[in-house]
Design an enzyme around this catalytic site. Structure first.
Site, PDB file in Angstrom:
ATOM      1  N   ASP A 233       8.395   2.035  -5.157  1.00  0.00           N
ATOM      2  CA  ASP A 233       8.635   3.302  -4.461  1.00  0.00           C
ATOM      3  C   ASP A 233      10.032   3.814  -4.804  1.00  0.00           C
ATOM      4  OD1 ASP A 233       6.198   2.992  -3.152  1.00  0.00           O
ATOM      5  OD2 ASP A 233       7.107   2.039  -1.399  1.00  0.00           O
TER       6      ASP A 233
ATOM      7  N   ASP B   9       4.747   3.867  -7.521  1.00  0.00           N
ATOM      8  CA  ASP B   9       3.887   3.897  -6.342  1.00  0.00           C
ATOM      9  C   ASP B   9       4.171   5.161  -5.548  1.00  0.00           C
ATOM     10  OD1 ASP B   9       2.033   3.202  -4.451  1.00  0.00           O
ATOM     11  OD2 ASP B   9       3.150   1.514  -3.634  1.00  0.00           O
TER      12      ASP B   9
ATOM     13  N   ASP C 236       7.646   6.739   1.187  1.00  0.00           N
ATOM     14  CA  ASP C 236       6.668   6.172   2.115  1.00  0.00           C
ATOM     15  C   ASP C 236       7.346   5.763   3.419  1.00  0.00           C
ATOM     16  OD1 ASP C 236       4.826   6.532   0.131  1.00  0.00           O
ATOM     17  OD2 ASP C 236       4.488   4.397  -0.269  1.00  0.00           O
TER      18      ASP C 236
ATOM     19  N   ARG D 147      -1.075  13.207  -1.003  1.00  0.00           N
ATOM     20  CA  ARG D 147      -0.226  12.559   0.022  1.00  0.00           C
ATOM     21  C   ARG D 147       1.052  13.359   0.273  1.00  0.00           C
ATOM     22  NH1 ARG D 147      -0.578   6.021  -1.296  1.00  0.00           N
ATOM     23  NH2 ARG D 147      -2.857   5.932  -1.427  1.00  0.00           N
TER      24      ARG D 147
END
Length: 322
Positions: free
Chosen positions: A137, A159, A163, A216
């Site tokens: 991330d 990734d 997040d 997302r």
């Protein structure tokens, strides 16, 4: 051995910073510069669920130009303001501890190769940095509270770009430019993590530029309410916002352009949450899917007219605009 050497330099720098906090000046140590504590690095203050986050304000300031120095500063104890000057090449996800402000200098602060792991921490600000090419991330937030992620340029993470998960709470993600990214902003770890996440995951996403990020933006589980407002969505080929697994998402005052699926309920194997959409601008975009009810955000905020959001966000988001 690499980390021990850097830790020694950080300790020396912080000792000097404390000693000279009452006077002007700067002391440098092989890529680490310590400054008096009076200076506050972060520009502005967070709106939304991350309001009140102060980061390392009140602590000393260090300027880092190497990965060794950065890693040890970010993981150190106590309040600290970290100014990143130049490119920091990381090999992994590096820990950020409580009461830290991490800010890029001008447009020169860059983090590449790895990312930041804000884990079991509180009161963290990440601002004005360019993140690219993480092998995991770019930014991961877990088991953490009072986090403000603001005015960054984030792309090309293996990734997730940003997040937030595992019982984190009180987070604002604002004025960032996300681009060249598939899985962008996950909120909520997994469908079976409700025991940790129910009653948590209150996050505000505002004035971000989701620039052709595939999906997302965010994808939400359990958080209610999650407030997604005054963001600019452009050419998102997968979807904009997904509300799943008991989530409640308020999608308000955003500008969607060339987005076939701006928002919907459920995603992949995750069941539907609730989503309320109001006052959005849809340009060459689908109508979106809504349903259920969403709790009212617990804070006051200023909402820009959706028609103005494209120009406001494209001219003010990302690095160099704080």
């Amino acid at each position: 051995m690499r980390r021990t050497s850097a830790r020694s330099r950080i300790s020396r720098a912080l000792a000097v910073a404390t000693a000279v906090a009452a006077v002007a000046g700067l002391t440098a140590y092989q890529g680490v510069a310590a400054e008096p504590a009076a200076r506050t690095l972060a520009a502005g203050s967070p709106e939304g669920y991350g309001a009140g986050t102060t980061g390392g304000a009140g602590g000393p300031t260090v300027t880092v130009t190497s990965a060794d120095a950065f890693i040890d500063a970010a993981a150190s104890d106590g309040p600290l303001q970290i100014q990143v000057n130049g490119t920091i090449q990381l090999d992994d996800m590096e820990k950020v501890t409580s009461n830290k402000t991490i800010v890029g200098t001008g447009t020169r602060g860059r983090i590449t190769g790895g990312g930041l792991n804000v884990s079991k921490a509180s009161n963290v600000i990440i601002q004005n940095l360019t993140f690219s090419g993480s092998d995991d991330d770019a930014i991961n937030v877990q088991y953490s509270t009072r986090v403000w992620i603001d005015h960054n340029d984030i792309s090309d993470a293996y990734d997730g770009a940003c997040d937030v998960k595992r019982a984190s709470d009180g987070v604002t993600v604002s004025w960032n430019h996300f681009h060249d990214q598939d899985k962008n902003a996950l909120l909520g770890h997994s469908d079976d993590n409700g025991s940790e996440d129910r009653g948590k995951l209150h996050v505000s996403y505002h004035h971000n530029w989701f620039d052709a990020t595939t999906q997302r933006n965010p994808r939400v589980r359990f958080g209610n309410p999650v407030h997604v407002y005054n963001n600019y969505y452009y050419n998102n080929s997968g979807y904009g916002v997904a509300s799943t697994e008991e989530a409640g998402v308020l999608v308000e005052g955003n500008y969607f352009e060339n987005v076939k699926d701006p928002y919907h309920l459920g995603e992949a194997d995750s069941g539907p949450g609730s989503l309320v959409a109001r006052n959005n601008q849809l340009v060459n975009s689908g109508s979106g899917q809504t349903g259920g009810s969403v709790s009212t955000p617990s804070y006051s905020y200023r909402l820009d007219p959706a028609a103005n959001v494209k120009s406001i966000v494209t001219s003010g988001s990302g690095v160099g605009h704080v």
